[in-house]
Design an enzyme around this catalytic site. Structure first.
Site, PDB file in Angstrom:
ATOM      1  N   ILE A   1       0.848  -1.196   0.000  1.00  0.00           N
ATOM      2  CA  ILE A   1       0.000   0.000   0.000  1.00  0.00           C
ATOM      3  C   ILE A   1       0.879   1.239   0.000  1.00  0.00           C
ATOM      4  O   ILE A   1       1.716   1.419   0.889  1.00  0.00           O
ATOM      5  CB  ILE A   1      -0.909   0.051   1.241  1.00  0.00           C
ATOM      6  CG1 ILE A   1      -1.674  -1.261   1.421  1.00  0.00           C
ATOM      7  CG2 ILE A   1      -1.880   1.226   1.147  1.00  0.00           C
ATOM      8  CD1 ILE A   1      -2.455  -1.326   2.721  1.00  0.00           C
TER       9      ILE A   1
ATOM     10  N   GLY B   1       1.358   5.243   0.594  1.00  0.00           N
ATOM     11  CA  GLY B   1       0.705   6.234   1.453  1.00  0.00           C
ATOM     12  C   GLY B   1      -0.066   5.595   2.586  1.00  0.00           C
ATOM     13  O   GLY B   1      -1.186   6.006   2.898  1.00  0.00           O
ATOM     14  N   ALA B   2       0.552   4.607   3.246  1.00  0.00           N
ATOM     15  CA  ALA B   2      -0.164   3.821   4.258  1.00  0.00           C
ATOM     16  C   ALA B   2      -0.013   4.372   5.667  1.00  0.00           C
ATOM     17  O   ALA B   2      -0.459   3.742   6.619  1.00  0.00           O
ATOM     18  CB  ALA B   2       0.332   2.373   4.223  1.00  0.00           C
ATOM     19  N   ASN B   3       0.604   5.532   5.830  1.00  0.00           N
ATOM     20  CA  ASN B   3       0.861   6.028   7.183  1.00  0.00           C
ATOM     21  C   ASN B   3      -0.268   6.877   7.752  1.00  0.00           C
ATOM     22  O   ASN B   3      -0.233   7.267   8.922  1.00  0.00           O
ATOM     23  CB  ASN B   3       2.165   6.831   7.219  1.00  0.00           C
ATOM     24  CG  ASN B   3       2.088   8.079   6.371  1.00  0.00           C
ATOM     25  OD1 ASN B   3       2.171   7.991   5.148  1.00  0.00           O
ATOM     26  ND2 ASN B   3       1.930   9.237   6.978  1.00  0.00           N
ATOM     27  N   SER B   4      -1.295   7.165   6.960  1.00  0.00           N
ATOM     28  CA  SER B   4      -2.402   7.968   7.469  1.00  0.00           C
ATOM     29  C   SER B   4      -3.650   7.750   6.619  1.00  0.00           C
ATOM     30  O   SER B   4      -3.596   7.165   5.542  1.00  0.00           O
ATOM     31  CB  SER B   4      -2.040   9.469   7.465  1.00  0.00           C
ATOM     32  OG  SER B   4      -1.866   9.926   6.133  1.00  0.00           O
ATOM     33  N   GLY B   5      -4.771   8.225   7.123  1.00  0.00           N
ATOM     34  CA  GLY B   5      -6.006   8.243   6.370  1.00  0.00           C
ATOM     35  C   GLY B   5      -6.463   6.893   5.858  1.00  0.00           C
ATOM     36  O   GLY B   5      -6.430   5.877   6.557  1.00  0.00           O
TER      37      GLY B   5
ATOM     38  N   TYR C   1      -5.543  18.314  -9.166  1.00  0.00           N
ATOM     39  CA  TYR C   1      -5.987  17.093  -8.491  1.00  0.00           C
ATOM     40  C   TYR C   1      -7.042  16.368  -9.327  1.00  0.00           C
ATOM     41  O   TYR C   1      -6.957  15.150  -9.529  1.00  0.00           O
ATOM     42  CB  TYR C   1      -6.552  17.435  -7.116  1.00  0.00           C
ATOM     43  CG  TYR C   1      -6.984  16.222  -6.326  1.00  0.00           C
ATOM     44  CD1 TYR C   1      -6.039  15.396  -5.713  1.00  0.00           C
ATOM     45  CD2 TYR C   1      -8.328  15.880  -6.203  1.00  0.00           C
ATOM     46  CE1 TYR C   1      -6.426  14.282  -4.991  1.00  0.00           C
ATOM     47  CE2 TYR C   1      -8.730  14.770  -5.485  1.00  0.00           C
ATOM     48  CZ  TYR C   1      -7.775  13.968  -4.879  1.00  0.00           C
ATOM     49  OH  TYR C   1      -8.163  12.855  -4.183  1.00  0.00           O
TER      50      TYR C   1
END
Length: 332
Positions: free
Chosen positions: A46, A48-52, A213
């Protein structure tokens, strides 16, 4: 005319109850992944697995006994995330690793380490993303506009470098986290780095929306559709999905303190938690019902037919230009 002091408590309390009931009624329509299949022996990666949503996806997969690689720009935050999840979930395996999608060199070093340590990848979840005001004119290490470079090109390059490990795990999956905002995107192939819009933004001519975005989310969908076609017959399914309107730190660059006050009622009714947003991502990554439905878009844990009129020519051209930009390692 005098009022009972209780009215000053009753009115806010009534409003809060009404908003809570409205949220409860609305949340009944939000998708929920019902699959609790054991994922022991399977490896999930994954970004960007450190948040959200990435964090909650990792938590859900570890709960199902999976081995999860937490690919994050900040290695220390990835380690902290692993420790946080470990307080609640003792199963599975959590492996923090450093990956900066804004750098091709970082992507290459990361893939080299992954290939050294893992024989196969059962599922790649392209979750990481950035949102930044165009007026800041942020770029990746190679000079690409930040939304194009991280949200699309970074994942494009990473995925292609990991295809051999995904093929070894077939049937395997690639999940591309997009957004319904992709339907607002438009691609100018003569200016994918959005120089004109960035210069306008610097002069104060920017719109309320963030076209960088939105465009990158459209690129995500085109990438998933094109990749699904190229991998057909290789045992790798590719899905794009929308997690819904979630309360995460993704839009932190745009939120001021007073926004929290003004938007609180709307947020309470309409915005999901990161855990609720992760449901469709986990569904695409684990549920057997989607197997073989490669190239589809999912929302609320169900296949969704977007109203956007996808253009096959744009899809093919984006792939070709992405290959050229990665090879040249600079904006075209």
């Amino acid at each position: 005319m005098s009022y009972s002091p209780y009215i000053y408590v009753a009115i806010p309390l009534s409003v809060a109850i009404a908003l809570g009931l409205a949220r409860k009624w609305r949340s009944r329509k939000w998708g929920k992944c019902m699959s609790n299949i054991c994922l022991r022996g399977k490896t999930y990666l994954i970004t960007g697995a450190n948040s959200g949503i990435g964090l909650e996806t990792a938590r859900a997969l570890v709960k199902r006994k999976a081995r999860v690689i937490l690919a994050c720009r900040d290695l220390e935050k990835a380690r902290q995330t692993a420790a946080e999840i470990r307080k609640e979930e003792l199963g599975g395996e959590l492996i923090p690793m450093q990956l900066d999608l804004a750098s091709f060199e970082s992507i290459e070093k990361f893939v080299e380490l992954v290939k050294t340590g893992f024989y196969k990848i059962d599922c790649l979840i392209n979750n990481a993303g950035v949102v930044a005001p165009l007026s800041l004119d942020q770029k990746t290490k190679e000079g690409f506009e930040i939304h194009l470079g991280v949200n699309h090109l970074g994942h494009f390059y990473l995925t292609n470098l990991l295809l051999d490990l995904l093929k070894k795990a077939a049937p395997s999956r690639i999940v591309v986290v997009s957004s319904m905002l992709h339907e607002k995107g438009t691609l100018d192939f003569d200016d994918l780095n959005m120089r004109k819009q960035i210069e306008d933004a610097k002069k104060g001519k920017s719109s309320r929306r963030n076209p960088g975005y939105d465009n990158s989310k459209l690129m995500n969908v085109y990438f998933a559709r094109a990749l699904a076609g190229k991998l057909r017959g290789d045992g790798i399914d590719v899905y794009a999905c929308c997690p819904g309107f979630c309360y995460t730190n993704l839009f932190r660059s745009f939120v001021k303190w007073y926004h929290y006050i003004l938007m609180a009622p709307i947020a309470l009714v309409y915005m999901r938690s990161a855990k609720q947003g992760a449901e469709t991502v986990v569904f695409c990554a684990t549920d057997y019902s989607v197997e073989g439905h490669t190239g589809k878009f999912y929302r609320e844990c169900a296949e969704y037919a977007p109203s956007y009129n996808y253009n096959k020519e744009e899809e093919s051209r984006l792939w070709e230009m992405s290959e050229q930009m990665v090879k040249a390692r600079r904006p075209l």
